[in-house]
Design a protein around this motif. Structure first.
Motif, PDB file in Angstrom:
ATOM      1  N   SER A 151       0.809  -1.209   0.000  1.00  0.00           N
ATOM      2  CA  SER A 151       0.000   0.000   0.000  1.00  0.00           C
ATOM      3  C   SER A 151       0.847   1.264   0.000  1.00  0.00           C
ATOM      4  O   SER A 151       1.563   1.544   0.961  1.00  0.00           O
ATOM      5  CB  SER A 151      -0.912   0.004   1.237  1.00  0.00           C
ATOM      6  N   ARG A 152       0.720   2.033  -1.044  1.00  0.00           N
ATOM      7  CA  ARG A 152       1.406   3.320  -1.118  1.00  0.00           C
ATOM      8  C   ARG A 152       0.858   4.268  -0.044  1.00  0.00           C
ATOM      9  O   ARG A 152       1.600   5.070   0.522  1.00  0.00           O
ATOM     10  CB  ARG A 152       1.227   3.929  -2.501  1.00  0.00           C
ATOM     11  N   SER A 153      -0.424   4.161   0.256  1.00  0.00           N
ATOM     12  CA  SER A 153      -1.032   5.028   1.272  1.00  0.00           C
ATOM     13  C   SER A 153      -0.347   4.858   2.628  1.00  0.00           C
ATOM     14  O   SER A 153      -0.051   5.842   3.302  1.00  0.00           O
ATOM     15  CB  SER A 153      -2.527   4.723   1.425  1.00  0.00           C
ATOM     16  N   TYR A 154      -0.097   3.618   3.019  1.00  0.00           N
ATOM     17  CA  TYR A 154       0.577   3.388   4.300  1.00  0.00           C
ATOM     18  C   TYR A 154       1.985   3.967   4.293  1.00  0.00           C
ATOM     19  O   TYR A 154       2.412   4.571   5.269  1.00  0.00           O
ATOM     20  CB  TYR A 154       0.635   1.893   4.642  1.00  0.00           C
ATOM     21  N   TYR A 155       2.701   3.773   3.198  1.00  0.00           N
ATOM     22  CA  TYR A 155       4.056   4.320   3.128  1.00  0.00           C
ATOM     23  C   TYR A 155       4.031   5.846   3.257  1.00  0.00           C
ATOM     24  O   TYR A 155       4.795   6.429   4.028  1.00  0.00           O
ATOM     25  CB  TYR A 155       4.746   3.921   1.815  1.00  0.00           C
ATOM     26  N   VAL A 156       3.155   6.490   2.529  1.00  0.00           N
ATOM     27  CA  VAL A 156       3.092   7.954   2.536  1.00  0.00           C
ATOM     28  C   VAL A 156       2.663   8.484   3.905  1.00  0.00           C
ATOM     29  O   VAL A 156       3.323   9.352   4.486  1.00  0.00           O
ATOM     30  CB  VAL A 156       2.148   8.464   1.424  1.00  0.00           C
TER      31      VAL A 156
END
Length: 175
Positions: free
Chosen positions: A127-132
């Motif tokens: 998940s890119r959302s979690y990274y960001v």
């Protein structure tokens, strides 16, 4: 199942952990409400700790509403996700130290701990959302927490969690 299949399975069946982030929206709303009162700061902070306690049961209830497999027992990576969360409990000792020592910064520290603990979920759910958000939250909250009172930090976390929920919802819809 190989590792990638297990990660995909976790992502799909647990909808990228959306139920926990939606639960945190409710909890940060309550933290904001407490910090908008005229109560003494130590009382507000104690109530803040109490408010965080029902995260699991609240996430469980939300998982039923949005049809998430809360336990996903057939996937060994579920235990890894639990370990990621349990790790956060150790960091809460820092917030407990801040509570009486620098009480006006406790909400900031709690928010930074919450944000930073999200990082490994980026890997688990792809998940890119979690990274960001795992990077954005601690940095933004550090800045806000240094210059603004706790109710601004709590309100900012509420907005961030809503945006995070929307971002995760978009990811889930794309799966």
């Amino acid at each position: 199942m190989n590792l990638e299949e297990m990660r995909n399975d976790s992502s799909v069946k647990q909808k990228n952990g959306l139920h926990f982030i939606l639960a945190s929206v409710i909890l940060w709303s309550a933290v904001l409400a407490v910090h908008l009162t005229e109560l003494p700061i130590l009382t507000k902070n104690l109530l803040t700790f109490f408010i965080t306690a029902p995260l699991m049961p609240l996430a469980y209830l939300i998982s039923k509403v949005i049809r998430v497999d809360f336990t996903n027992r057939n996937n060994p990576l579920t235990s890894l996700g639990v370990l990621f969360s349990a790790n956060q409990m150790l960091y809460l000792l820092i917030a407990m130290w801040v509570y009486p020592t620098v009480p006006e910064k406790m909400v900031m520290v709690l928010a930074m701990i919450f944000g930073a603990h999200l990082l490994p979920y980026g890997w688990l759910y792809k998940s890119r959302s979690y990274y960001v958000f795992s990077v954005l939250i601690p940095i933004l909250i550090l800045f806000l927490g240094i210059y603004f009172p706790p109710y601004i930090v709590a309100g900012s976390m509420l907005v961030i969690e809503i945006l995070f929920s929307l971002s995760l919802t978009c990811e889930v819809k794309r799966m």
